[in-house]
Write a protein that holds these residues in place. Structure first.
Motif, PDB file in Angstrom:
ATOM      1  N   PHE A  66       9.183  -0.160  -2.001  1.00  0.00           N
ATOM      2  CA  PHE A  66       8.726   1.054  -1.332  1.00  0.00           C
ATOM      3  C   PHE A  66       9.873   2.034  -1.113  1.00  0.00           C
ATOM      4  O   PHE A  66       9.753   3.231  -1.395  1.00  0.00           O
ATOM      5  N   LEU A  67      11.001   1.547  -0.619  1.00  0.00           N
ATOM      6  CA  LEU A  67      12.128   2.431  -0.347  1.00  0.00           C
ATOM      7  C   LEU A  67      12.697   3.038  -1.626  1.00  0.00           C
ATOM      8  O   LEU A  67      13.124   4.192  -1.630  1.00  0.00           O
ATOM      9  N   LEU A  68      12.677   2.281  -2.704  1.00  0.00           N
ATOM     10  CA  LEU A  68      13.148   2.802  -3.985  1.00  0.00           C
ATOM     11  C   LEU A  68      12.263   3.948  -4.467  1.00  0.00           C
ATOM     12  O   LEU A  68      12.751   5.024  -4.836  1.00  0.00           O
ATOM     13  N   MET A  69      10.950   3.744  -4.422  1.00  0.00           N
ATOM     14  CA  MET A  69      10.035   4.796  -4.862  1.00  0.00           C
ATOM     15  C   MET A  69      10.081   5.994  -3.913  1.00  0.00           C
ATOM     16  O   MET A  69      10.002   7.141  -4.357  1.00  0.00           O
ATOM     17  N   PHE A  70      10.239   5.747  -2.618  1.00  0.00           N
ATOM     18  CA  PHE A  70      10.321   6.855  -1.676  1.00  0.00           C
ATOM     19  C   PHE A  70      11.604   7.655  -1.881  1.00  0.00           C
ATOM     20  O   PHE A  70      11.604   8.879  -1.738  1.00  0.00           O
ATOM     21  N   ILE A  77       0.761   0.430 -10.682  1.00  0.00           N
ATOM     22  CA  ILE A  77       1.657  -0.344  -9.814  1.00  0.00           C
ATOM     23  C   ILE A  77       0.870  -1.369  -9.003  1.00  0.00           C
ATOM     24  O   ILE A  77       1.406  -2.379  -8.572  1.00  0.00           O
ATOM     25  N   GLY A  78      -0.420  -1.133  -8.835  1.00  0.00           N
ATOM     26  CA  GLY A  78      -1.257  -2.105  -8.138  1.00  0.00           C
ATOM     27  C   GLY A  78      -1.544  -3.348  -8.944  1.00  0.00           C
ATOM     28  O   GLY A  78      -1.906  -4.377  -8.377  1.00  0.00           O
ATOM     29  N   ILE A  79      -1.376  -3.286 -10.260  1.00  0.00           N
ATOM     30  CA  ILE A  79      -1.665  -4.451 -11.096  1.00  0.00           C
ATOM     31  C   ILE A  79      -0.423  -5.027 -11.769  1.00  0.00           C
ATOM     32  O   ILE A  79      -0.532  -5.972 -12.553  1.00  0.00           O
ATOM     33  N   VAL A  80       0.746  -4.506 -11.461  1.00  0.00           N
ATOM     34  CA  VAL A  80       1.982  -5.036 -12.036  1.00  0.00           C
ATOM     35  C   VAL A  80       2.258  -6.413 -11.433  1.00  0.00           C
ATOM     36  O   VAL A  80       2.316  -6.559 -10.211  1.00  0.00           O
ATOM     37  N   PRO A  81       2.411  -7.439 -12.261  1.00  0.00           N
ATOM     38  CA  PRO A  81       2.616  -8.792 -11.722  1.00  0.00           C
ATOM     39  C   PRO A  81       3.858  -8.923 -10.840  1.00  0.00           C
ATOM     40  O   PRO A  81       3.838  -9.659  -9.852  1.00  0.00           O
ATOM     41  N   GLY A  82       4.919  -8.196 -11.157  1.00  0.00           N
ATOM     42  CA  GLY A  82       6.117  -8.270 -10.328  1.00  0.00           C
ATOM     43  C   GLY A  82       5.887  -7.732  -8.930  1.00  0.00           C
ATOM     44  O   GLY A  82       6.420  -8.262  -7.950  1.00  0.00           O
ATOM     45  N   ASP A  83       5.093  -6.688  -8.813  1.00  0.00           N
ATOM     46  CA  ASP A  83       4.790  -6.130  -7.501  1.00  0.00           C
ATOM     47  C   ASP A  83       3.793  -7.005  -6.752  1.00  0.00           C
ATOM     48  O   ASP A  83       3.890  -7.148  -5.538  1.00  0.00           O
ATOM     49  N   ILE A  84       2.868  -7.589  -7.464  1.00  0.00           N
ATOM     50  CA  ILE A  84       1.892  -8.466  -6.817  1.00  0.00           C
ATOM     51  C   ILE A  84       2.581  -9.698  -6.244  1.00  0.00           C
ATOM     52  O   ILE A  84       2.281 -10.135  -5.136  1.00  0.00           O
ATOM     53  N   THR A 109       0.834  -1.205   0.000  1.00  0.00           N
ATOM     54  CA  THR A 109       0.000   0.000   0.000  1.00  0.00           C
ATOM     55  C   THR A 109       0.865   1.250   0.000  1.00  0.00           C
ATOM     56  O   THR A 109       0.532   2.242  -0.648  1.00  0.00           O
ATOM     57  N   PHE A 110       1.995   1.179   0.709  1.00  0.00           N
ATOM     58  CA  PHE A 110       2.926   2.306   0.677  1.00  0.00           C
ATOM     59  C   PHE A 110       3.566   2.466  -0.699  1.00  0.00           C
ATOM     60  O   PHE A 110       3.912   3.579  -1.094  1.00  0.00           O
ATOM     61  N   ASP A 111       3.736   1.346  -1.430  1.00  0.00           N
ATOM     62  CA  ASP A 111       4.244   1.420  -2.807  1.00  0.00           C
ATOM     63  C   ASP A 111       3.324   2.275  -3.668  1.00  0.00           C
ATOM     64  O   ASP A 111       3.780   3.159  -4.394  1.00  0.00           O
ATOM     65  N   ALA A 112       2.043   1.980  -3.587  1.00  0.00           N
ATOM     66  CA  ALA A 112       1.079   2.724  -4.397  1.00  0.00           C
ATOM     67  C   ALA A 112       1.048   4.195  -3.986  1.00  0.00           C
ATOM     68  O   ALA A 112       0.980   5.084  -4.837  1.00  0.00           O
TER      69      ALA A 112
END
Length: 99
Positions: free
Chosen positions: A86-90, A63-70, A37-40
């Motif tokens: 999450f840390l990368l996007m932050f 990003i909620g539907i990307v298979p790698g993230d799921i 959820t923090f990723d999104a």
């Protein structure tokens, strides 16, 4: 990798300090979906900073539907990738915000 275990321990101690008796196993199981959820959220904030708010919503939905993230955010997946995305996007968001 001690960062994953340290994060679980900090969350466990924080919840116990707030009088929320949560078992450490439950924290470990739900750590990946929680950070998903923090990723999104960070993807939304990063993209909103780059473009407009509607693009941020679209990026968060993608990003909620990307298979790698799921695959990294399934309950019970206690892996470094759950926190790493999450840390990368932050980090990207904080870099753009600082500039």
């Amino acid at each position: 990798y001690p960062g994953l275990m340290a994060t679980s321990g900090v969350i466990h101690n924080l919840l116990h300090a707030l009088d929320l008796p949560v078992d450490i196993r439950n924290i470990c199981v739900l750590l990946a979906p929680g950070f998903s959820t923090f990723d999104a959220w960070t993807t939304y904030m990063f993209t909103k900073e780059m473009k407009v708010e509607s693009d941020g919503l679209l990026a968060a939905a993608f990003i909620g539907i990307v298979p790698g993230d799921i695959s990294c955010s399934v309950a019970g997946s206690y892996d470094n990738e759950a926190i790493a995305i999450f840390l990368l996007m932050f980090t990207f968001y904080a870099r753009i915000k600082a500039l």
